[in-house]
Design a protein around this motif. Structure first.
Motif, PDB file in Angstrom:
ATOM      1  N   GLY A  20      -8.458  -3.874   6.388  1.00 18.61           N
ATOM      2  CA  GLY A  20      -9.245  -2.773   5.831  1.00 18.61           C
ATOM      3  C   GLY A  20     -10.185  -2.205   6.875  1.00 18.61           C
ATOM      4  N   ILE A  58      -7.311  -2.474  -0.458  1.00 16.48           N
ATOM      5  CA  ILE A  58      -7.725  -2.369   0.946  1.00 16.48           C
ATOM      6  C   ILE A  58      -9.162  -2.886   1.122  1.00 16.48           C
ATOM      7  N   LYS A 116      -4.625   1.258  -4.792  1.00 13.17           N
ATOM      8  CA  LYS A 116      -4.724   0.875  -3.381  1.00 13.17           C
ATOM      9  C   LYS A 116      -6.182   0.746  -2.934  1.00 13.17           C
ATOM     10  N   LEU A 176       0.842  -1.207   0.000  1.00  8.70           N
ATOM     11  CA  LEU A 176       0.000   0.000   0.000  1.00  8.70           C
ATOM     12  C   LEU A 176       0.876   1.255   0.000  1.00  8.70           C
TER      13      LEU A 176
END
Ligand code: SF4
Ligand code: SF4
Length: 359
Positions: A181, A86, A82, A67
């Motif tokens: 996440g 996530i 990204k 990330l």
């Protein structure tokens, strides 16, 4: 089918498979495998999003992304790869499809309070407590894996005559966010942290990953923090400009290891350089500033140590090719990884060590 946002789906669909991102991915560069690039992940994700593959097929690869955002910076579509990574991590967790080594880290988190399963016993009890207006947050990575950094940072602040507070809760939720996440557990950790840092006027974040989370995701999740969140670099600059710290300028050359969270997520590649200029001469490396090449993650080092070692060695190679001798880090993760791989004749120090050696 994955339950991801329209934005994430659009990002997946907009990948033109052009490969502009290929050369910039530090993980792809370390493994030499195409599967580790944003392009390959978009390809796999589009199969899952259309129901042609199950999410568990891409799970391991989804966890091989740092990330770091180097691809975001280079993506021709202007979208951010990204975004879907996530969200996919959350889906992988909710579907119970995470690789065993990720589940093991989460188990440690819920048992011990951090994914490393370690105690913050490198921090002396006397470090806790302090003033009432300013809070210093070192973050989990520092208190658990580089406690001497947190202790040195606090000592420098003390030397400047500032009274800052230091508390037990150092967990902004950043590790859970990285691994899962935006899950309920991540939000709960974030809310606990916001509650514990209430009442301080200024909150100084040592780890840019924590500051980025608080500045961006907390806002998006409706979690408010009462004080003014500033980076450790900004705070150090204030201490030097207000004369509370009086470093002397020497002829030493320092090269900033731009942390991606500072340079890209927080859009600040300047403050670290201003600090270098206070004490010596700035010598930039290849791939710095917004183009920052990532030097390693302690979280990923738990499940892919060989690759993380290679990532750090690759960053040293950039330093050697640019004739840089002293790297100055802005993140505890990068400090630890670069320290572990430090070649002979080169050195890595933290930004506070740089100031301290010139006082
Ligand atoms: S965010 Fe970083 S690690 Fe992940 S795909 Fe992009 S360049 Fe590679
Ligand atoms: S640069 Fe962007 S559009 Fe091109 S392959 Fe990479 S993620 Fe896809």
């Amino acid at each position: 089918m994955m339950n991801i946002s329209e934005k994430a789906k659009k990002t997946i669909d907009s990948c033109r498979f052009c490969w502009m991102c290929r050369h910039v991915c530090p993980i792809g560069n370390a493994t030499g495998q195409e599967r580790n690039t944003a392009r390959a992940r978009a390809l796999g994700s589009s199969l899952v999003a259309r129901g042609a593959e199950e999410i568990k097929v891409i799970a391991a690869n989804v966890y091989e992304c740092a990330l770091c955002g180097a691809c975001t910076n280079n993506c021709v579509t202007g979208w951010d790869p990204k975004t879907f990574i996530i969200e996919e991590r959350r889906e992988i967790i909710l579907e119970n499809a995470a690789p065993e080594y990720i589940k093991a880290l989460l188990k440690k988190y819920f048992e011990t309070g951090n994914i490393y399963g370690k105690k913050a016993d490198g921090i002396p009890e006397t470090a806790y407590g302090g003033g009432e207006e300013i809070l210093f947050v070192a973050g989990t990575d520092a208190v658990v894996n580089a406690p001497e950094n947190a202790v040195n940072a606090l000592a420098l602040i003390k030397k400047a005559g500032e009274r800052v507070s230091f508390i037990k809760n150092q967990d902004s939720g950043a590790a859970l966010y990285f691994l899962t996440g935006k899950t309920r557990e991540t939000e709960e950790a974030a809310k606990r942290f916001a509650e514990d840092i209430k009442g301080y006027k200024k909150i100084v974040f040592y780890d840019p990953t924590d500051l980025a989370l608080v500045s961006h995701e907390y806002k998006e999740w409706g979690i408010e923090i009462s004080g003014n969140a500033v980076s450790f670099n900004e705070y150090l600059l204030y201490l030097t400009e207000s004369g509370k710290l009086k470093p002397k300028k020497s002829g030493k050359r320092y090269s900033l290891q731009d942390n991606y969270a500072y340079a890209r997520d927080l859009d600040d590649a300047e403050t670290g350089r201003k600090l270098i200029e206070k004490v010596g001469e700035n010598k930039d490396m290849l791939l710095c500033g917004k183009e920052a090449n990532f030097a390693g993650s302690l979280i990923m080092n738990e499940y892919m140590p060989e690759v993380m070692k290679k990532v750090a060695e690759n960053r040293w190679r950039d330093a050697i090719n640019s004739d840089c001798e002293t790297l100055v880090t802005e993140s505890p993760s990068e400090y630890v990884m670069l320290k572990k791989t430090e070649p002979e004749g080169k050195r890595v120090i933290t930004v506070e060590e740089m100031l301290a050696e010139n006082l």
